[in-house]
Scaffold this motif. Structure first.
Motif, PDB file in Angstrom:
ATOM      1  N   LEU A 121       0.834  -1.204   0.000  1.00  0.00           N
ATOM      2  CA  LEU A 121       0.000   0.000   0.000  1.00  0.00           C
ATOM      3  C   LEU A 121       0.869   1.255   0.000  1.00  0.00           C
ATOM      4  N   GLN A 122       1.982   1.199   0.731  1.00  0.00           N
ATOM      5  CA  GLN A 122       2.873   2.357   0.810  1.00  0.00           C
ATOM      6  C   GLN A 122       3.720   2.534  -0.444  1.00  0.00           C
TER       7      GLN A 122
ATOM      8  N   ASP B 190       0.488   2.045  -6.130  1.00  0.00           N
ATOM      9  CA  ASP B 190      -0.884   2.538  -6.231  1.00  0.00           C
ATOM     10  C   ASP B 190      -1.828   1.398  -6.617  1.00  0.00           C
TER      11      ASP B 190
ATOM     12  N   ASN C  36      -4.341  -2.036  -6.516  1.00  0.00           N
ATOM     13  CA  ASN C  36      -5.552  -2.444  -5.813  1.00  0.00           C
ATOM     14  C   ASN C  36      -5.378  -3.887  -5.316  1.00  0.00           C
TER      15      ASN C  36
ATOM     16  N   SER D 223      -2.355   3.352   7.322  1.00  0.00           N
ATOM     17  CA  SER D 223      -2.972   4.054   6.191  1.00  0.00           C
ATOM     18  C   SER D 223      -4.334   3.482   5.811  1.00  0.00           C
ATOM     19  N   TYR D 224      -4.893   2.615   6.660  1.00  0.00           N
ATOM     20  CA  TYR D 224      -6.110   1.903   6.268  1.00  0.00           C
ATOM     21  C   TYR D 224      -7.255   2.849   5.900  1.00  0.00           C
TER      22      TYR D 224
ATOM     23  N   ASP E  15      -6.534   4.301   2.555  1.00  0.00           N
ATOM     24  CA  ASP E  15      -6.364   3.368   1.441  1.00  0.00           C
ATOM     25  C   ASP E  15      -7.450   2.302   1.331  1.00  0.00           C
ATOM     26  N   LYS E  16      -8.435   2.304   2.216  1.00  0.00           N
ATOM     27  CA  LYS E  16      -9.395   1.203   2.214  1.00  0.00           C
ATOM     28  C   LYS E  16     -10.195   1.111   0.918  1.00  0.00           C
TER      29      LYS E  16
ATOM     30  N   ARG F 126      -8.923   0.935  -1.882  1.00  0.00           N
ATOM     31  CA  ARG F 126      -8.120   0.087  -2.771  1.00  0.00           C
ATOM     32  C   ARG F 126      -8.168  -1.379  -2.344  1.00  0.00           C
TER      33      ARG F 126
END
Length: 337
Positions: A24-25, A28, A30, A51-52, A55-56, A58
């Motif tokens: 995720l970090q 980009d 999915n 970052s959930y 980013d959730k 994704r």
């Protein structure tokens, strides 16, 4: 340009969620997370990723037990991934001794089922098949197993992982599935299952209770610690997997190792020192407690090192940061049985 789609099996597990956090970090992409949420799978790990909330969008989750084939309905929901990272497994040696058939189903049959799904994924670039150092059996002092050495599994867990690897190579040869196999060693980090050495030791030291340490009788008929392992933080393991998605060759296997070897007693003593409290070791005869327990595992990491990969975080820093994370009151629920 279409973003990459990644399917992670066992994504709510310990290593799986760290791999998700790392990717995720760094990308980009999915993600589709596949898990059955049993003893080792816990979606709280995923929700705890820093970052959930950002980013959730994704991330999608699908529940499934891979002892059953991936049916048409589930296959449609999983989509057409570019990468499949197969971490779903039963992994505890003691439980494998109690129920070897379950481990054969989870780790061998489960792998065949997800590979059968993967055969029909037209976008698939890599299928990373996670195995373990334990397939090679014990390593004599001074020796580290290379990727192409024969398997000599000593317990039902390692035997099931050896079978998993064999099917991976067979699918590569028979169907052209782009399988890359990894062998990892003792992974540690935050949000680990409480039965594992680090959280168990932290809990023991904080509570002032004896910590069981595997031992053997020495020449003086006294128990001394055994169980030498190489240790690696999950962040470094995730870094190596990301490297292999770019540079790994289908049909090949790669050892992902830490370069620091310690006995369980040495790890426990380091943890106690970071906490600032005394360790109370309780030596137990390892053969009486765990048949099939190997005294020493070791992998040779030369192959991956020559390709240009190296750990991002040192052992000392990662151990210190991990212990301090557990000591934070808001994280101490991860120490509970």
């Amino acid at each position: 340009m279409t973003k990459k789609l990644v399917l992670i099996t066992g994504a709510a597990g310990f290593i799986g969620h760290h791999l998700l956090d790392y990717l995720l970090q760094k990308t980009d992409w999915n993600f589709v997370l596949l898990d059955r949420l049993d003893l080792s799978g816990n979606l709280d790990r995923v929700r705890d990723i820093p970052s959930y909330e950002v980013d959730k969008g994704r991330i999608r989750f699908e529940w499934h037990d891979l002892k059953a084939p991936v049916n048409e309905s589930l296959a449609k929901r999983l989509g057409n991934p570019h990468y499949i990272l197969h971490l779903a497994a039963s992994s505890h040696v003691d439980r494998s001794i109690e129920d070897p058939a379950l481990f054969a189903m989870d780790n061998v049959v489960g792998t065949v089922n997800i590979m059968n799904f993967a055969r029909n994924c037209s976008n698939l670039e890599k299928f990373v098949n996670f195995s373990t150092d334990e397939v090679f059996g014990p390593a004599p002092e001074g020796h580290a197993h290379k990727e192409d050495e024969p398997h000599r599994p000593s317990n039902p867990y390692s035997a099931s992982k050896s079978g998993q690897e064999a099917f991976g190579y067979a699918f590569f040869i028979t169907y052209g599935l782009p399988v890359v196999t990894t062998h990892t060693m003792n992974n540690f980090g935050i949000r680990q299952h409480p039965e594992k050495l680090l959280p168990k030791t932290i809990r023991s030291v904080l509570n002032g209770t004896p910590m069981p340490i595997f031992a053997k009788l020495n020449k003086k008929k006294r128990l001394e610690a055994v169980g030498s392992r190489y240790w690696i933080n999950c962040w470094n393991t995730s870094s190596a997997v990301y490297f292999l998605l770019k540079h790994g060759k289908p049909g090949e296997s790669y050892n992902i190792i830490g370069f620091d070897e310690f006995t369980n007693l040495e790890i426990a003593e380091r943890i106690a020192k970071i906490i600032g409290k005394k360790l109370i070791p309780k030596f137990v005869d390892f053969h009486a407690v765990r048949p099939g327990h190997d005294r020493r595992y070791a992998l040779d990491g030369t192959k991956l090192k020559k390709m240009g990969w190296k750990p991002e975080i040192s052992f000392d820093k990662s151990l210190h940061d991990t212990v301090k994370w557990y000591l934070d009151p808001k994280n101490q629920h991860w120490l509970n049985d």
